[in-house]
Design an enzyme around this catalytic site. Sequence first.
Site, PDB file in Angstrom:
ATOM      1  N   LYS A 280       0.838  -1.199   0.000  1.00 15.30           N
ATOM      2  CA  LYS A 280       0.000   0.000   0.000  1.00 15.30           C
ATOM      3  C   LYS A 280       0.875   1.251   0.000  1.00 15.30           C
ATOM      4  O   LYS A 280       1.966   1.222   0.569  1.00 15.30           O
ATOM      5  CB  LYS A 280      -0.856   0.032   1.278  1.00 15.30           C
ATOM      6  CG  LYS A 280      -2.005  -0.935   1.303  1.00 15.30           C
ATOM      7  CD  LYS A 280      -2.781  -0.793   2.615  1.00 15.30           C
ATOM      8  CE  LYS A 280      -3.874  -1.830   2.731  1.00 15.30           C
ATOM      9  NZ  LYS A 280      -4.936  -1.700   1.722  1.00 15.30           N
ATOM     10  N   ARG A 354     -10.255 -11.491   2.459  1.00 13.95           N
ATOM     11  CA  ARG A 354     -11.131 -12.551   1.941  1.00 13.95           C
ATOM     12  C   ARG A 354     -10.426 -13.911   1.971  1.00 13.95           C
ATOM     13  O   ARG A 354     -11.082 -14.944   2.000  1.00 13.95           O
ATOM     14  CB  ARG A 354     -11.614 -12.190   0.540  1.00 13.95           C
ATOM     15  CG  ARG A 354     -10.525 -12.009  -0.478  1.00 13.95           C
ATOM     16  CD  ARG A 354     -10.990 -11.239  -1.701  1.00 13.95           C
ATOM     17  NE  ARG A 354     -11.160  -9.808  -1.421  1.00 13.95           N
ATOM     18  CZ  ARG A 354     -11.592  -8.924  -2.310  1.00 13.95           C
ATOM     19  NH1 ARG A 354     -11.914  -9.307  -3.523  1.00 13.95           N
ATOM     20  NH2 ARG A 354     -11.732  -7.656  -1.974  1.00 13.95           N
TER      21      ARG A 354
HETATM   22  N1  BES Z   1      -8.019  -3.678   4.677  1.00 14.79           N
HETATM   23  C1  BES Z   1      -8.229  -3.297   3.342  1.00 14.79           C
HETATM   24  C2  BES Z   1      -9.524  -2.545   3.127  1.00 14.79           C
HETATM   25  C3  BES Z   1      -9.613  -1.183   3.772  1.00 14.79           C
HETATM   26  C4  BES Z   1      -9.280  -0.057   3.050  1.00 14.79           C
HETATM   27  C5  BES Z   1     -10.067  -1.042   5.063  1.00 14.79           C
HETATM   28  C6  BES Z   1      -9.374   1.188   3.639  1.00 14.79           C
HETATM   29  C7  BES Z   1     -10.166   0.209   5.650  1.00 14.79           C
HETATM   30  C8  BES Z   1      -9.820   1.326   4.932  1.00 14.79           C
HETATM   31  C9  BES Z   1      -8.244  -4.532   2.445  1.00 14.79           C
HETATM   32  O1  BES Z   1      -7.452  -5.598   2.858  1.00 14.79           O
HETATM   33  C10 BES Z   1      -7.712  -4.115   1.122  1.00 14.79           C
HETATM   34  O2  BES Z   1      -6.573  -3.799   1.033  1.00 14.79           O
HETATM   35  N2  BES Z   1      -8.579  -4.111   0.118  1.00 14.79           N
HETATM   36  C11 BES Z   1      -8.204  -3.743  -1.181  1.00 14.79           C
HETATM   37  C12 BES Z   1      -8.838  -4.718  -2.109  1.00 14.79           C
HETATM   38  C13 BES Z   1      -8.322  -4.653  -3.504  1.00 14.79           C
HETATM   39  C14 BES Z   1      -6.908  -5.129  -3.581  1.00 14.79           C
HETATM   40  C15 BES Z   1      -9.218  -5.493  -4.366  1.00 14.79           C
HETATM   41  C16 BES Z   1      -8.707  -2.328  -1.436  1.00 14.79           C
HETATM   42  O3  BES Z   1      -9.767  -1.961  -0.934  1.00 14.79           O
HETATM   43  O4  BES Z   1      -8.006  -1.575  -2.111  1.00 14.79           O
HETATM   44 MN    MN Z   2      -5.458  -5.451   2.151  1.00 15.51          MN
END
Ligand code: BES
Ligand code: MN
Length: 498
Positions: A280, A354
Amino acid sequence: MTRFSVLAKSVTEVVVDALVVNLFQGEKRPGGATAAVDRALGGLLSQLIKEEKFKAELGQVLLVHTQGRIPAKRVLVVGLGKQEGFNLDAVRRAAGAAAKRAKSVETKRLATIVHGAGIGGLKPEECAQAVVEGTLLGCYKFIKYKTDAKGSPYLDEVAIVEKDERKIRNLRAGLKKGEIFAQSTIYARDLVNEPAAVLTPTALAKEAKKLVKEAGLSCKVFGINELKKMGMGAFLSVTQGTDQPPALIRLEYKPRQKARRKVGLVGKGITFDSGGLNLKPGDSMLTMKDDMSGAAAVLATMRALGKLRPKVEVVALLAASENMPGPKASKPGDVVRAYNKKTIEIANTDAEGRMVLADALAFLAKTDVDEVVDLATLTGACIVALGNFTSGVMGTDQDLIDRIIKAGSRAGERMWQLPLFDEYLELLKSDVADIKNVGGRAAGASQGGIFLKEFAGDKKWVHIDIAGPSFTDKEREDCSQGGTGVGVRTLLHYLLED
Ligand code: BES
Ligand code: MN
Ligand code: ZN
């Protein structure tokens, strides 16, 4: 924490640092207890309301010194907002705003009337519960690491004043429930706010074991070797890039009497989500200690069950791991096999929630639970769709979905259903495996949901995406900056429903 009591006295008699009464927006003249205080103060309240142009918007507070005209040192008139659409959430927020303001002027002992009882059919006990919840949740602050913080953030004593003796028993019951609901929410907030360096999967497992003794639950922690033996390849793929051992934590609550139903709860417990090799950017990573909010809510709910002892059996799974990009980390393109034997292509290592949930859900699918509810900070897409204060809800059984949303509304936790059309599954078609974990940017929250559905078996199942409401930058009347403890009170209302 605050000591609560119900006091059979009139508002003009109570000896406290601060007394809270209320006013609806647009009300010409104060009524009820507020009017009684106004009379005792020679019309000072109504005069100030006029002169200060106090509109009584929800959470607005007017502070008045009584100068000895009644035993209470100060009176706080809290605005309840408009009477139209008034509900328990307004009660909670009004109580929170008043308590916060009282605390800011160094109040130790506070007395309050019960806001809202009888308005729009609200029962005294549920209003008392909301007052207690608002009072505790409004004062909450995470001060553990603040060197200069002095004393407790909470009021010492809060008395709910009620002259009508017939109401007192109900108010006491509401008060007791409010304390448990709020303390459990606070427990979840503390877990979320704890830095990831401290709250590792191992620490979460330790916390769960500690609860077991306090709350009369049973607990078993599955470590890496057991996960391997069970064939939880999806879960394990997330744990590869970190030195922190993962933990699949199973808790069970059994009532003394025969249970009417058996519920499975699952919480996403990523104690830190760096994204893995699909790292990230820094800004998005900053609050990723909150990626275990689902697990925190489930654990806090189990804690409350030990005290509330409802006639429902509950088995909870917390899927705890870090998601890190260490040398052994999963790589995009890797294929793993989940507990239900399905193969998954890891298209993106940042879609790790997931993966851990898939195995937990598949595990519950093989047990005799009647209903399964999972809570997860699953997708940023859910925040894009619904904003920061609304959870996305999806599932396989409309009746269960409706009950969850209703429980959310009683808890003051906003939820909105998102679709799980079969067509979404086509986005997740993989060239090499049975399914891939991400399929582009379309319908991100529903993609997460439809992926999980493949692992929920034939259970009645609901997925709550709490990515938005789990953490807040803005302070609210009943919440400070940081983890919100969202989901705890929704789950409790759902589990206590008849
Ligand atoms: N933990 C994150 C989702 C999240 C984002 C929670 C912002 C709280 C605030 C999750 O694991 C994630 O990284 N999701 C990705 C999914 C994507 C790779 C399909 C996302 O939301 O970008
Ligand atoms: Mn994630
Ligand atoms: Zn995550």
